[in-house]
Design an enzyme around this catalytic site. Structure first.
Site, short mmCIF file in Angstrom:
data_model
loop_
_atom_site.label_atom_id
_atom_site.label_comp_id
_atom_site.label_asym_id
_atom_site.label_seq_id
_atom_site.Cartn_x
_atom_site.Cartn_y
_atom_site.Cartn_z
N CYS A 51 -55.47 -15.58 -60.23
CA CYS A 51 -54.08 -15.04 -61.00
C CYS A 51 -54.22 -13.69 -61.80
CB CYS A 51 -53.71 -16.23 -61.71
SG CYS A 51 -51.73 -15.87 -62.10
N ARG B 41 -39.93 -15.62 -61.79
CA ARG B 41 -41.09 -16.13 -62.30
C ARG B 41 -41.60 -17.15 -61.13
NH1 ARG B 41 -44.37 -15.29 -66.72
NH2 ARG B 41 -46.21 -16.48 -66.28
N HIS C 225 -53.87 -21.77 -59.20
CA HIS C 225 -54.66 -22.57 -60.17
C HIS C 225 -54.64 -23.99 -60.00
CE1 HIS C 225 -54.00 -19.28 -63.23
NE2 HIS C 225 -52.69 -19.12 -62.84
N1 GLN Z 1 -49.82 -12.35 -66.46
C1 GLN Z 1 -49.60 -12.70 -65.22
C2 GLN Z 1 -48.25 -12.93 -64.66
O1 GLN Z 1 -47.74 -13.59 -65.16
C3 GLN Z 1 -50.63 -13.43 -64.86
C4 GLN Z 1 -50.17 -15.02 -65.14
C5 GLN Z 1 -51.38 -15.99 -64.96
O2 GLN Z 1 -52.69 -15.61 -64.82
N2 GLN Z 1 -51.22 -17.35 -64.70
O3 GLN Z 1 -47.85 -12.42 -63.59
#
Ligand code: GLN
Length: 255
Positions: A97, A134, A199
């Site tokens: 990520c 998102r 994740h």
């Molecule tokens: N900051 C990044 C995003 O929101 C990565 C998020 C994360 O590692 N879960 O795209």
């Protein structure tokens, strides 16, 4: 079972900062699986201001939100050259990520800041200024790397990643968003470097990906294609994976 007399040198990058959704579980899974297969491990945790060790066979970096990515960005860039050398030398690497995003060319965060990446992947990532996208939820992908097969996890990112012409995706999305929610690509891979949005932690319930990383680390340590034969994953691990897949499918079909 073959015995391995050389320990695998594992490097965990920014474990104190980049650990969204317990990505540290990836390290625990590697340690456990290695122990089971009679492979010793040495572990070096590398954070802000620390130098990378001289040698590494397996490197892990987890996820983090924009704030954490900003915190590590300058330090990571000081280490970029060494990381690129290791990638070319076929070190086994998993970047998750926020860590994955910073293994591309650059990441533009939701405030419009550009964070330079280490440029191992031909990929750029943009988080929209207005939070209208998102990618959150369970995700099931099929890997484009032979022998890994299906991989399941959890994604939560605003950044939308796009691979360039030299980029290869780690997987194809079955259920979920993946890199950008549009082209069904998920993650990236280059030589033995895997980048993914998954994740979970991802490794405890995806034994084929775990064994792939471990085998590449052994090959790097011994500098030969050992084709290690590991014991079958435990039925509990396989059960965890299939339960996660069922949940992902059911939730996606309801949407
Ligand atoms: N900051 C990044 C995003 O929101 C990565 C998020 C994360 O590692 N879960 O795209």
């Amino acid at each position: 079972m073959r015995s391995y007399d050389l320990p695998i040198r594992v490097v965990s990058m920014y474990p104190d900062i980049m650990n969204t959704y317990s990505d540290r579980g990836n390290l625990l899974a590697i340690q456990y699986r290695a122990l089971q297969q009679g492979i010793d491990i040495t572990l070096e945790e590398v954070s802000l201001g620390d130098s990378l060790p001289v040698d590494c066979d397996l490197l892990l970096i987890g996820g983090g939100q924009d704030q954490e990515q900003k915190r590590i960005s300058a330090d990571l860039n000081l280490k970029a050259n060494q990381l690129q050398i290791w990638a070319e030398q076929d070190v086994s690497i998993l970047a998750v990520c926020g860590g994955f995003q910073l293994f591309g060319k650059w990441y533009r965060d939701s405030k419009g800041n550009y964070l330079a990446g280490v440029e191992i992947f031909d990929m750029t990532t943009i988080a929209p200024r207005i939070a209208n996208f998102r990618a959150v939820g369970d995700i099931w992908v099929t890997s484009n790397i032979k022998d890994i097969g299906d991989v399941v996890g959890f994604e939560n990112h605003a950044g939308q990643s796009y691979l360039g012409p030299q980029g290869s995706s780690f997987a194809t999305v079955k259920y979920g968003n993946g890199n950008n929610g549009l082209d069904r690509t998920e993650g990236a891979f280059y030589r033995n470097v895997v980048g993914t949005y998954l994740h979970g932690s991802v490794l405890p319930k995806n034994p084929m990906l775990l064994d792939y990383l471990l085998a590449n680390a052994l090959n790097h340590r011994y500098d030969e294609d050992l084709k290690p034969k590991f014991s079958s994953p435990s039925p509990f691990v396989l059960q965890a994976q299939s339960t996660a897949m069922d949940v992902t499918r059911r939730k996606s079909e309801k949407r």
